[in-house]
Scaffold this active site. Sequence first.
Site, PDB file in Angstrom:
ATOM      1  N   ASP A  54       0.831  -1.209   0.000  1.00 30.26           N
ATOM      2  CA  ASP A  54       0.000   0.000   0.000  1.00 30.26           C
ATOM      3  C   ASP A  54       0.862   1.253   0.000  1.00 30.26           C
ATOM      4  O   ASP A  54       1.690   1.460   0.890  1.00 30.26           O
ATOM      5  CB  ASP A  54      -0.907   0.016   1.230  1.00 30.26           C
ATOM      6  CG  ASP A  54      -1.800   1.242   1.250  1.00 30.26           C
ATOM      7  OD1 ASP A  54      -2.815   1.242   0.530  1.00 30.26           O
ATOM      8  OD2 ASP A  54      -1.475   2.206   1.978  1.00 30.26           O
ATOM      9  N   TYR A  59       3.006  10.085  -0.080  1.00 28.16           N
ATOM     10  CA  TYR A  59       4.076   9.487   0.715  1.00 28.16           C
ATOM     11  C   TYR A  59       5.434   9.858   0.109  1.00 28.16           C
ATOM     12  O   TYR A  59       5.902   9.267  -0.861  1.00 28.16           O
ATOM     13  CB  TYR A  59       3.940   7.970   0.768  1.00 28.16           C
ATOM     14  CG  TYR A  59       2.709   7.452   1.468  1.00 28.16           C
ATOM     15  CD1 TYR A  59       1.902   8.279   2.251  1.00 28.16           C
ATOM     16  CD2 TYR A  59       2.336   6.115   1.354  1.00 28.16           C
ATOM     17  CE1 TYR A  59       0.768   7.797   2.880  1.00 28.16           C
ATOM     18  CE2 TYR A  59       1.211   5.615   1.993  1.00 28.16           C
ATOM     19  CZ  TYR A  59       0.436   6.465   2.757  1.00 28.16           C
ATOM     20  OH  TYR A  59      -0.691   5.964   3.388  1.00 28.16           O
ATOM     21  N   LYS A  85      -3.490   5.730  -3.931  1.00 29.14           N
ATOM     22  CA  LYS A  85      -4.564   6.603  -3.483  1.00 29.14           C
ATOM     23  C   LYS A  85      -4.734   7.800  -4.410  1.00 29.14           C
ATOM     24  O   LYS A  85      -3.833   8.133  -5.194  1.00 29.14           O
ATOM     25  CB  LYS A  85      -4.286   7.078  -2.046  1.00 29.14           C
ATOM     26  CG  LYS A  85      -4.104   5.902  -1.073  1.00 29.14           C
ATOM     27  CD  LYS A  85      -3.732   6.360   0.316  1.00 29.14           C
ATOM     28  CE  LYS A  85      -3.573   5.165   1.248  1.00 29.14           C
ATOM     29  NZ  LYS A  85      -2.351   4.399   0.954  1.00 29.14           N
TER      30      LYS A  85
END
Length: 332
Positions: A54, A59, A85
Site C-alpha cells: 500500500d 508518501y 490513493k
Amino acid sequence: MRADEPVALGRTDLRVTRLGLGLASLGGLFAPVSDDDAARTIDRAWHLGVRLFDTAPVYGYGRSERRAGAALGRRPRAEYALCTKVGRLIVPGGGDTQPIWADPPPGVGPRRDYSYAGVMRSVEDSLERLGLDRIDVLHVHDPDEDFPVAVSDAYRALAELRARGAVGAVSIGVNHAPVAARYLREAEAPGPDCVMLAGRYNLLDQSGLDELLPLCAARGVAVMAAGVYQSGLLADPRPGAPHGYATVPAELARRVAGWHDVCRRWDVPPTAAAVRFPFGHPAVASVVVGARTPDEVDGTARMLAHPVPAGFWAAARAAGLLPARVPTPDGA
C-alpha cells in the site's frame, strides 16, 4: 496466523495476504530511507510471502510510489496486489505540504484535488511513477478533506475505472470511522469494495465497531486495518519513544499499562496481540503495517505467527481492557 496466508478481498476477485506492507515509511516518513534500504525492505516482505503493498502519491511526494514500482516491477504482476490513493496531486509548487516527510523531492508538493479530472490525472501520474500497467486497489485518500466532492466526483471516476477493469477495487483510506460509514452510505451504488481504516480498530481504540465494521460486514466490504500499534505506543510507551505522542493522556497510559500487564502474564508480546486482534472481526481481511527496514518486516511477520493462548483474550476482557461487544480472534 501466517503473513502469507491468502484471503479473498471481500466481494472482489482480488486475493491478498493477511499481512500487507504499508509503504509510507519508505517515502521518508519522519526519517530518510535510502533507495537500497527501501528495495531491501520490499524484497524481504516478498520473501516472507507478503503480497499486499500500500502506497500513495503523498508518501514522500511520489518517492514511495517510485520505490514501490522499482521493487515490484520485476515481480510477476499477477502475484501481488498494489494499492495507491487519489485526492492529492503532486505538482510543482504544491502548497499542501506536511513536515512529516524527510528530505522530500525539491520543487514539488501535494495539492488537494478530488475532482473527476483530478482523480484521472492522479491515476495517470501514479502509473507513470510506478511504471506499472494497472492499480489493484484505489483508495480515496482522506475523503473528509472535501467530502462532497470526494463522495461524488472522485467516486464517479473510480467507479468508471473499476467498470472498465483499470482498477480491481474501489476503496477509501480514512482515519475516522464515522467518515467511512457516511461514505459507504452516500456513495452511489454499488459503492466502495473495501475500506482502509487507520487507528480506529486496535487494542486501544475500537470506535470502528460502533457503525463501520458492522456495515462493512453486512455489505461484503473488506476492511484493511492499519495503525494497529497506535503509532507505536503499544510497542514502546516510554516518554520520548517514537510513538507520536508528546504527552500520553493518563487514561490512555493506564490502558497501555493494562495491556502490558496482561501480555506479561500470558507471555504474549504486546505487538503480537496488536497485530492479531483485528482478525477477530469477520470484515477484516488484512492488517497493513509499515516498515523501514527488513528487520521490521521480519518482526511483524513473527508477531503475527506468535501463539496467543486460548485464555488470553478472556483475561483481557476480565481486566476491563475489551468491552463485551468486541469480538476476539478466538471468540472469547
